[in-house]
Design an enzyme around this catalytic site. Structure first.
Site, PDB file in Angstrom:
ATOM      1  N   ASP A   1      -3.262  -3.052  -2.421  1.00  0.00           N
ATOM      2  CA  ASP A   1      -3.965  -2.168  -2.454  1.00  0.00           C
ATOM      3  C   ASP A   1      -3.852  -0.989  -4.054  1.00  0.00           C
ATOM      4  O   ASP A   1      -2.403  -1.150  -4.381  1.00  0.00           O
ATOM      5  CB  ASP A   1      -4.578  -0.879  -1.371  1.00  0.00           C
ATOM      6  CG  ASP A   1      -5.269   0.015  -1.481  1.00  0.00           C
ATOM      7  OD1 ASP A   1      -5.720   0.768  -0.598  1.00  0.00           O
ATOM      8  OD2 ASP A   1      -6.229  -0.393  -1.392  1.00  0.00           O
TER       9      ASP A   1
ATOM     10  N   ASP B   1       1.404  -1.448  -0.107  1.00  0.00           N
ATOM     11  CA  ASP B   1       0.126   0.387  -0.388  1.00  0.00           C
ATOM     12  C   ASP B   1       1.176   1.303  -0.044  1.00  0.00           C
ATOM     13  O   ASP B   1       0.711   2.444   0.710  1.00  0.00           O
ATOM     14  CB  ASP B   1      -0.996  -0.273   0.972  1.00  0.00           C
ATOM     15  CG  ASP B   1      -2.206   0.951   0.765  1.00  0.00           C
ATOM     16  OD1 ASP B   1      -2.803   1.342   2.027  1.00  0.00           O
ATOM     17  OD2 ASP B   1      -2.368   1.122   0.087  1.00  0.00           O
TER      18      ASP B   1
END
Ligand SMILES: C[C@H](C[C@H]1O[C@@H](n2cnc3c(N)ncnc32)[C@H](O)[C@@H]1O)NC(=O)c1cc(-c2ccc(F)cc2)cc(O)c1O
Ligand SMILES: [Mg+2]
Length: 214
Positions: A169, A141
């Site tokens: 993500d 992320d």
């Protein structure tokens, strides 16, 4: 000088969330970011998918790249089995400071080790400096153009084992095209896309789950 967004978010957590209650920290951050100020947490919708994958994997050793304010650190750590641990990497000192306080407020400091520094520098140190043999779960992320080079680095440092799960993500927004192409075409990964939305918005985004096949 005016406070920063992460500082305002931490203040809100300390005013509204119950100390030691991880779920209340999560709910408080989501309510704040939806109602007052957007922030780049994985959020509640993608967060539920993250929860599901973490529960499935039930990792003893998890790694997160890109802590930001610690929202997903709290999501992951609250689901870890006793004795398991999360290492989370953040190179922005101000964000790392806020994240430590959020993780502490959630009462999860004993399960989370926040490493301040750049992923490219810290990944090669995981084995001898942090006693990591192999990783069971990785949440990507951080900067979106670091997902691929850091995955290659994890491979080269022999930190992946057959069955290690990588969950990424923002594979649509902001997007990680080179990473997606790699994990979807490489015979060493079994990849699956989970469609969702950019945190607190209606924009399309999603998570890519990739199992390392060894
Ligand atoms: C990159 C950030 C997350 C954090 O990662 C740390 N970081 C970076 N590179 C490294 C490293 N190499 N090593 C260690 N830490 C590292 C940084 O300091 C941030 O705190 N995340 C995002 O930028 C992000 C952005 C959006 C987004 C989406 C639509 C928009 F219109 C605008 C923004 C959504 C998201 O869901 C994100 O996750
Ligand atoms: Mg993100």
């Amino acid at each position: 000088t005016r406070s920063t967004r992460p500082q305002r978010l931490l203040t809100h957590v300390k005013q509204r969330a119950r100390r030691g209650d991880a779920q209340s920290v999560i709910t408080t951050i989501d309510d704040y970011c939806r109602a007052r100020e957007w922030a780049m947490n994985v959020g509640d919708e993608k967060g539920s998918i993250l929860d599901q994958v973490v529960c499935e994997v039930s990792p003893d050793v998890a790694l997160e790249l890109g802590t930001y304010c610690g929202y997903s650190s709290v999501r992951i750590a609250r689901l870890l089995p006793p004795g398991a641990r999360l290492l989370t990497v953040e190179f922005n000192h101000d964000y790392a400071t806020i994240a430590r306080e959020v993780i502490d407020w959630a009462g999860l400091q004993d399960r989370v080790q926040l490493l301040e520094g750049a992923s490219g520098d810290l990944i090669p140190q995981l084995r001898q400096k942090h006693g990591i043999e192999t990783l069971d779960f990785i949440f990507l992320d951080h900067w979106k153009d670091r997902y691929l080079p850091d995955t290659r680095l994890l491979e080269d440092c022999s930190l992946l084992r057959r069955g290690t799960v990588l969950l990424a993500d923002n594979v649509i927004c902001p997007g990680t095209p080179d990473y997606l192409e790699y994990v979807r075409s490489s015979p060493r990964y079994q990849s699956q896309y989970f469609s969702s939305h950019l945190e607190y918005t209606r924009a399309e985004d999603g998570l890519e789950k990739s199992v390392f096949l060894g």
